[in-house]
Design a protein around this motif. Structure first.
Motif, PDB file in Angstrom:
ATOM      1  N   ALA A   5      57.332  50.416  15.240  1.00 30.38           N
ATOM      2  CA  ALA A   5      56.386  50.789  16.306  1.00 30.38           C
ATOM      3  C   ALA A   5      55.133  51.494  15.617  1.00 30.38           C
ATOM      4  O   ALA A   5      53.970  51.344  16.219  1.00 30.38           O
ATOM      5  CB  ALA A   5      57.137  51.972  17.059  1.00 30.38           C
ATOM      6  N   ASN A   8      53.104  48.707  14.277  1.00 30.65           N
ATOM      7  CA  ASN A   8      52.499  47.984  15.217  1.00 30.65           C
ATOM      8  C   ASN A   8      51.366  48.878  15.825  1.00 30.65           C
ATOM      9  O   ASN A   8      50.422  48.236  16.142  1.00 30.65           O
ATOM     10  CB  ASN A   8      53.299  47.786  16.491  1.00 30.65           C
ATOM     11  N   ILE A  59      51.290  47.521  23.063  1.00 29.67           N
ATOM     12  CA  ILE A  59      52.011  48.055  21.921  1.00 29.67           C
ATOM     13  C   ILE A  59      52.690  49.361  22.388  1.00 29.67           C
ATOM     14  O   ILE A  59      53.785  49.745  21.859  1.00 29.67           O
ATOM     15  CB  ILE A  59      51.299  48.147  20.681  1.00 29.67           C
ATOM     16  N   SER A  75      60.022  46.212  25.740  1.00 28.62           N
ATOM     17  CA  SER A  75      59.613  45.130  24.707  1.00 28.62           C
ATOM     18  C   SER A  75      58.809  43.824  25.325  1.00 28.62           C
ATOM     19  O   SER A  75      58.217  43.317  24.735  1.00 28.62           O
ATOM     20  CB  SER A  75      60.669  44.916  23.752  1.00 28.62           C
ATOM     21  N   GLU A  78      55.114  43.222  25.404  1.00 28.42           N
ATOM     22  CA  GLU A  78      54.558  42.444  24.141  1.00 28.42           C
ATOM     23  C   GLU A  78      54.418  41.044  24.538  1.00 28.42           C
ATOM     24  O   GLU A  78      53.244  40.286  24.459  1.00 28.42           O
ATOM     25  CB  GLU A  78      55.480  42.808  23.008  1.00 28.42           C
ATOM     26  N   ALA A 140      52.842  42.191  11.078  1.00 25.59           N
ATOM     27  CA  ALA A 140      53.614  41.178  11.944  1.00 25.59           C
ATOM     28  C   ALA A 140      54.846  40.509  10.995  1.00 25.59           C
ATOM     29  O   ALA A 140      55.756  40.389  11.728  1.00 25.59           O
ATOM     30  CB  ALA A 140      52.628  40.117  12.137  1.00 25.59           C
ATOM     31  N   THR A 143      57.441  43.223  11.287  1.00 23.88           N
ATOM     32  CA  THR A 143      58.156  43.816  12.864  1.00 23.88           C
ATOM     33  C   THR A 143      58.153  42.697  13.719  1.00 23.88           C
ATOM     34  O   THR A 143      58.933  42.819  14.595  1.00 23.88           O
ATOM     35  CB  THR A 143      57.088  44.665  13.318  1.00 23.88           C
ATOM     36  N   ASN A 145      56.278  41.359  15.642  1.00 24.34           N
ATOM     37  CA  ASN A 145      55.381  41.661  16.874  1.00 24.34           C
ATOM     38  C   ASN A 145      54.355  40.733  17.335  1.00 24.34           C
ATOM     39  O   ASN A 145      53.499  40.176  16.507  1.00 24.34           O
ATOM     40  CB  ASN A 145      54.738  42.924  16.770  1.00 24.34           C
ATOM     41  N   ARG A 146      54.756  39.804  18.545  1.00 25.58           N
ATOM     42  CA  ARG A 146      53.906  38.846  18.963  1.00 25.58           C
ATOM     43  C   ARG A 146      52.647  39.140  19.228  1.00 25.58           C
ATOM     44  O   ARG A 146      51.750  38.338  19.174  1.00 25.58           O
ATOM     45  CB  ARG A 146      54.499  38.343  19.960  1.00 25.58           C
ATOM     46  N   GLY A 242      59.709  40.495  23.113  1.00 24.02           N
ATOM     47  CA  GLY A 242      58.900  41.010  22.221  1.00 24.02           C
ATOM     48  C   GLY A 242      59.262  40.663  21.010  1.00 24.02           C
ATOM     49  O   GLY A 242      59.621  39.640  20.555  1.00 24.02           O
ATOM     50  N   SER A 243      59.272  41.622  19.966  1.00 16.20           N
ATOM     51  CA  SER A 243      59.885  41.681  18.508  1.00 16.20           C
ATOM     52  C   SER A 243      61.260  41.927  18.515  1.00 16.20           C
ATOM     53  O   SER A 243      61.534  42.024  17.420  1.00 16.20           O
ATOM     54  CB  SER A 243      58.737  42.600  18.026  1.00 16.20           C
ATOM     55  N   ARG A 244      61.949  42.317  19.503  1.00 17.90           N
ATOM     56  CA  ARG A 244      63.122  42.618  19.536  1.00 17.90           C
ATOM     57  C   ARG A 244      64.041  41.463  19.699  1.00 17.90           C
ATOM     58  O   ARG A 244      64.039  40.631  20.764  1.00 17.90           O
ATOM     59  CB  ARG A 244      63.485  43.780  20.547  1.00 17.90           C
TER      60      ARG A 244
END
Length: 294
Positions: A5, A8, A59, A75, A78, A140, A143, A145-146, A242-244
């Motif tokens: 986090a 990001n 974010i 999430s 995201e 990215a 993580t 993260n999109r 999200g990124s999870r």
């Protein structure tokens, strides 16, 4: 706040700061050169600033912990932000392509001035953009993260228009040519379109609870299959938000063993999955294994 986090968030803050700086630089360059290519690059940077602010907000919101109303966290924000970014990127690609075609078909080109100052401003813009993209790509990659990926995409797409502006200013100063950047602008618009479609599809799939990548599913299945004490598994379900990564599966254990022993086997499997996919939300259900007839 967790380490992913924080990474990001750092990428989001860097994006906003860079966008503000680029807008200021290109405003000055536009005033000096009266260049349409610089004006197009300025408009692109202004759009970047708006999107970077939205990405930063997403974010920050997505990093909030689960609560009573959002038991699985926040999430999905995201994915919503990434979907919106993809739409804006597609729109900006259309505007760039339309402007480029218009400049190519215009009967009289616009005269440019102070080309050298404009070139210096665009070079500085490229250096700042490259530094930001490199940091975003690093974040990215760590993580997943999109939002950071989408933000990196449209900043990467800025490089071609920036180079096009430099070429246009140089060609104007040396040869009186002012339309050279139009072809590069069309190429940039095509690249933005392809990239935006990819980002948008990934975000849409996540919002629709599509299963994770087959490679990820196969790896989780292999971990379950080889975990000592696990006699079998079924109902392996995955999704991304999200990124999870979310994982839900049933494992078959010896029904005669103690609850403590069963829990230890499940915990070991969960730790193995988390070692491969850090930050995943893993839920494991225990079922008694079917006993074969003697």
């Amino acid at each position: 706040m967790s380490s992913p986090a924080r990474l990001n968030l750092s990428a989001g803050i860097a994006s906003v700061a860079t966008a503000i700086t680029l807008v200021a630089i290109k405003l000055w360059a536009l005033g000096e050169t009266q260049s349409l290519s610089v004006a197009a690059s300025l408009a692109d940077s202004a759009l970047d600033l708006m999107m970077s602010l939205g990405a930063l907000a997403a974010i920050v919101y997505a990093a909030r912990p689960p609560d009573e109303d959002h038991a699985f966290g926040h999430s999905a924000a995201e994915d919503l932000a990434a979907l919106g970014q993809a739409a804006f990127i597609l729109a900006s690609a259309g505007v760039i392509a339309f402007a480029a075609i218009g400049r190519l078909l215009a009967p009289e080109p616009v005269a440019l001035t102070s080309e050298t100052r404009g070139i210096v401003a665009m070079v500085v813009s490229i250096v700042l953009t490259l530094a930001l993209v490199l940091w975003q790509r690093r974040v990215a990659a760590r993580t997943g993260n999109r939002v950071v990926k989408a933000d990196s995409l449209h900043y990467l797409g800025d490089l071609l228009p920036n180079f096009g502006a430099i070429l246009a200013l140089w060609a104007s100063a040396q040869f009186g040519l002012v339309r050279l950047d139009s072809a590069i602008a069309l190429a940039a618009a095509a690249m933005l379109t392809v990239g935006a479609m990819g980002i948008g599809k990934g975000a849409w799939d996540a919002l629709m609870d599509r299963a994770a990548d087959p490679v990820i599913i196969a790896r989780i299945a292999e971990l379950a299959r080889t975990q000592p004490g696990v006699h079998g598994f079924h109902d392996l379900k995955t999704r991304r938000s999200g990124s999870r990564l979310f994982v839900n599966l049933h494992v078959e254990l010896d029904g005669d063993q103690s609850l403590n022993a069963a829990h230890a086997i499940g915990a070991a499997l969960k730790h193995a999955i988390l070692a491969e996919f850090p930050g995943a939300d893993v839920i494991i259900h225990f079922d008694p294994a079917r006993k074969t007839a003697p």
